[in-house]
Design an enzyme around this catalytic site. Structure first.
Site, PDB file in Angstrom:
ATOM      1  N   CYS A 265     -52.852   9.974 -44.096  1.00  0.00           N
ATOM      2  CA  CYS A 265     -52.343  11.230 -44.667  1.00  0.00           C
ATOM      3  C   CYS A 265     -52.895  11.580 -46.038  1.00  0.00           C
ATOM      4  CB  CYS A 265     -50.817  11.171 -44.697  1.00  0.00           C
ATOM      5  SG  CYS A 265     -50.139  11.016 -43.056  1.00  0.00           S
TER       6      CYS A 265
HETATM    7  C1  UDX Z   1     -47.400   9.074 -46.924  1.00  0.00           C
HETATM    8  C2  UDX Z   1     -46.213   9.769 -47.567  1.00  0.00           C
HETATM    9  O1  UDX Z   1     -45.424   8.800 -48.271  1.00  0.00           O
HETATM   10  C3  UDX Z   1     -45.350  10.432 -46.479  1.00  0.00           C
HETATM   11  O2  UDX Z   1     -44.269  11.115 -47.078  1.00  0.00           O
HETATM   12  C4  UDX Z   1     -46.222  11.408 -45.716  1.00  0.00           C
HETATM   13  O3  UDX Z   1     -45.484  12.069 -44.702  1.00  0.00           O
HETATM   14  C5  UDX Z   1     -47.384  10.659 -45.089  1.00  0.00           C
HETATM   15  O4  UDX Z   1     -48.152  10.003 -46.123  1.00  0.00           O
HETATM   16  P1  UDX Z   1     -47.901   6.802 -45.684  1.00  0.00           P
HETATM   17  O5  UDX Z   1     -49.310   7.302 -45.671  1.00  0.00           O
HETATM   18  O6  UDX Z   1     -47.316   6.214 -44.457  1.00  0.00           O
HETATM   19  O7  UDX Z   1     -46.906   8.037 -46.126  1.00  0.00           O
HETATM   20  O8  UDX Z   1     -47.851   5.663 -46.786  1.00  0.00           O
HETATM   21  P2  UDX Z   1     -47.196   5.428 -48.200  1.00  0.00           P
HETATM   22  O9  UDX Z   1     -46.129   4.437 -48.030  1.00  0.00           O
HETATM   23  O10 UDX Z   1     -46.868   6.703 -48.851  1.00  0.00           O
HETATM   24  O11 UDX Z   1     -48.429   4.734 -49.000  1.00  0.00           O
HETATM   25  C6  UDX Z   1     -49.655   5.437 -49.011  1.00  0.00           C
HETATM   26  C7  UDX Z   1     -50.708   4.589 -49.725  1.00  0.00           C
HETATM   27  O12 UDX Z   1     -50.455   4.589 -51.134  1.00  0.00           O
HETATM   28  C8  UDX Z   1     -50.794   3.127 -49.295  1.00  0.00           C
HETATM   29  O13 UDX Z   1     -52.167   2.769 -49.197  1.00  0.00           O
HETATM   30  C9  UDX Z   1     -50.153   2.382 -50.462  1.00  0.00           C
HETATM   31  O14 UDX Z   1     -50.732   1.081 -50.622  1.00  0.00           O
HETATM   32  C10 UDX Z   1     -50.522   3.260 -51.631  1.00  0.00           C
HETATM   33  N1  UDX Z   1     -49.608   3.197 -52.773  1.00  0.00           N
HETATM   34  C11 UDX Z   1     -48.310   3.572 -52.604  1.00  0.00           C
HETATM   35  C12 UDX Z   1     -50.103   2.817 -54.022  1.00  0.00           C
HETATM   36  O15 UDX Z   1     -51.279   2.465 -54.166  1.00  0.00           O
HETATM   37  N2  UDX Z   1     -49.262   2.825 -55.098  1.00  0.00           N
HETATM   38  C13 UDX Z   1     -47.950   3.191 -54.975  1.00  0.00           C
HETATM   39  O16 UDX Z   1     -47.242   3.157 -55.974  1.00  0.00           O
HETATM   40  C14 UDX Z   1     -47.460   3.574 -53.689  1.00  0.00           C
END
Ligand code: UDX
Length: 427
Positions: A265
């Site tokens: 996403c």
């Molecule tokens: C995301 C959004 O959270 C969600 O609301 C939307 O509908 C779809 O995209 P998702 O892609 O499943 O969800 O993962 P998420 O848990 O948001 O993490 C996304 C990425 O960011 C991961 O690679 C995670 O490692 C990274 N991340 C997350 C960070 O590097 N730092 C953070 O503080 C949080």
């Protein structure tokens, strides 16, 4: 109410099972007969926490999967489009699958008497529902949007691995409809969730989704930029972020610096919004910087490694974590991918471990060494790069003993072991 859901990927299937769980009857439509068979047998074709139990409970009762659009549209009042919107090579959104789904629904509407609502749930750039989906529905059905059928856009905000929890406990429900009648019918579906409905128009609903994801991605790239600066100044960025997170306007969430964001996403949605902005003649400087920081971040892992041990040629390097985040087998846009590519480019010998995602990564890098445990992957390694925030990595300690040199570069602030040569990416 009777609902049809087009597309049984992680959004479509979670939407279908959760709608069944709050009392609706759902027909899942997919062109893949194997998926249809699995769903009707109560077996989810994708992994998602809690999905198996829900599907077992409702398959054959409140949920029926079919390849037959006519049947599904005829036997429902509302149809949700939940198909994929991948990026093209330039990073722009590819709407071909959405267009095909809209055409098939339109053709089914042509044969159905009575009012029907078509809802776009797929993440589509602003103006898609009104300027692309609606005209296709009218042309394929020979009917008029408004009097003959309703059109709405209802974005999802589901995190992979937490999708059912997020669906059943929404902090917002957004319904962008072409008129009040369609908006009311879609809102009625969500009544059991007892969550305030934001009623708006389709393009605003489309933009709310992109702004939501782009802001979360911006928070992460901001945390990474501050982390990179803090590292040079010997400041603990996590201490900084914990403090600024106390500001109610910031919140502590999504300020973890590290190897960057992956997933199906954030990268796709930010790039699609960049593409849309450029299409209308606006240069999205900040959004482009969000992507640029995110693409540089993983390569800072290998830069740091080379600074520490020099030439990587023929050196054994372990990569711990392949999934784009913990608790999933999904490697889409995983930050481990550019890291492994760079290690191979520099002639390193790579061994890897991930609790769930190894099989998927084998399709991308078949020639690296996949091991069944962290310990096995670390055996004889000169260094280790940690790419995914798996909880089990917090417990690793004696497993590092088998390394030839105990350099561990942590891209997720997850390693607690101390009898190693520890280096944080931004801390
Ligand atoms: C995301 C959004 O959270 C969600 O609301 C939307 O509908 C779809 O995209 P998702 O892609 O499943 O969800 O993962 P998420 O848990 O948001 O993490 C996304 C990425 O960011 C991961 O690679 C995670 O490692 C990274 N991340 C997350 C960070 O590097 N730092 C953070 O503080 C949080």
């Amino acid at each position: 109410m009777k609902v049809s859901v087009i597309g049984s990927g992680y959004v479509g299937l979670v939407t279908a099972t959760c709608f069944a769980d709050i009392g609706h009857e759902v027909a899942c439509v997919d062109i893949d007969e194997k998926k249809v068979e699995l769903i009707n047998a109560g077996v989810p074709p994708i992994y998602e926490e809690g999905l198996g139990e829900l599907l077992q409970k409702y398959a054959g009762k409140k949920i029926l999967a079919t390849t037959d659009y006519d049947y599904a549209v005829r036997n429902s009042e509302i149809s949700f489009i939940c198909v994929g919107t991948p990026s093209d090579d330039a990073g722009n959104i590819n709407l071909e699958i959405v267009k095909a789904a809209a055409r098939s629904i339109g053709q089914a509407l042509a044969k159905k008497a009575g009012y029907h609502v078509v809802v776009v749930k797929s993440t589509v750039v602003p103006e898609t529902t009104e300027k692309l989906v609606l005209p296709i529905l009218e042309e394929a059905s020979g009917k008029k949007a408004g009097p003959d059928f309703g059109v709405a856009m209802n974005p999802e905000f589901l995190r992979e691995g937490k999708a059912i929890e997020d669906f059943m406990n929404p902090d917002k429900i957004v319904v962008g409809a072409i008129d009040e009648k369609a908006g009311k019918i879609v809102s009625e579906l969500y009544r059991p969730l007892d969550c305030e409905i934001t009623l708006t128009n389709p393009r605003t609903a489309e933009m709310i989704k992109y702004a939501n994801n782009s802001f979360l991605a911006t928070k992460i790239s901001f945390a990474n930029e501050i982390g990179n600066i803090c590292k040079q100044l010997d400041i603990d960025t996590y201490e900084v972020m914990q403090a600024i997170g106390k500001d109610f306007r910031i919140s502590p969430a999504f300020l973890n610096s590290g190897a960057g964001f992956g997933g199906s996403c954030f990268p796709k949605d930010v790039k699609a919004l960049i593409g849309k902005a450029k299409e209308i003649g606006y240069g999205p400087t900040l959004l482009e910087a969000v992507i640029s920081v995110n693409e540089t971040q993983p390569l800072m892992m290998t830069d740091l490694l080379r600074k520490k041990i020099g030439d990587l040629k023929d050196k054994k390097i372990t990569v711990l974590g392949l999934a784009f985040k913990n608790d999933t087998d999904d490697i889409r846009e995983s930050r481990a991918i550019p890291v492994i590519a760079e290690l191979l480019r520099l002639g390193a010998e790579v061994s890897a471990y991930d609790p769930l995602a190894a099989e998927n990564m084998k399709k991308v890098f078949p020639a690296i060494g996949y091991r069944k445990s962290a310990k096995a992957a670390l055996e004889g390694a000169e260094a280790c790069l940690v790419m995914t925030e798996w909880d089990e990595f917090k417990e690793l300690d004696s497993e590092f003993e088998g390394m030839k040199e105990k350099l561990v570069i942590d891209g997720r602030r997850i390693i607690k072991a101390r009898n190693i040569d520890y280096e944080g990416l931004c801390w």
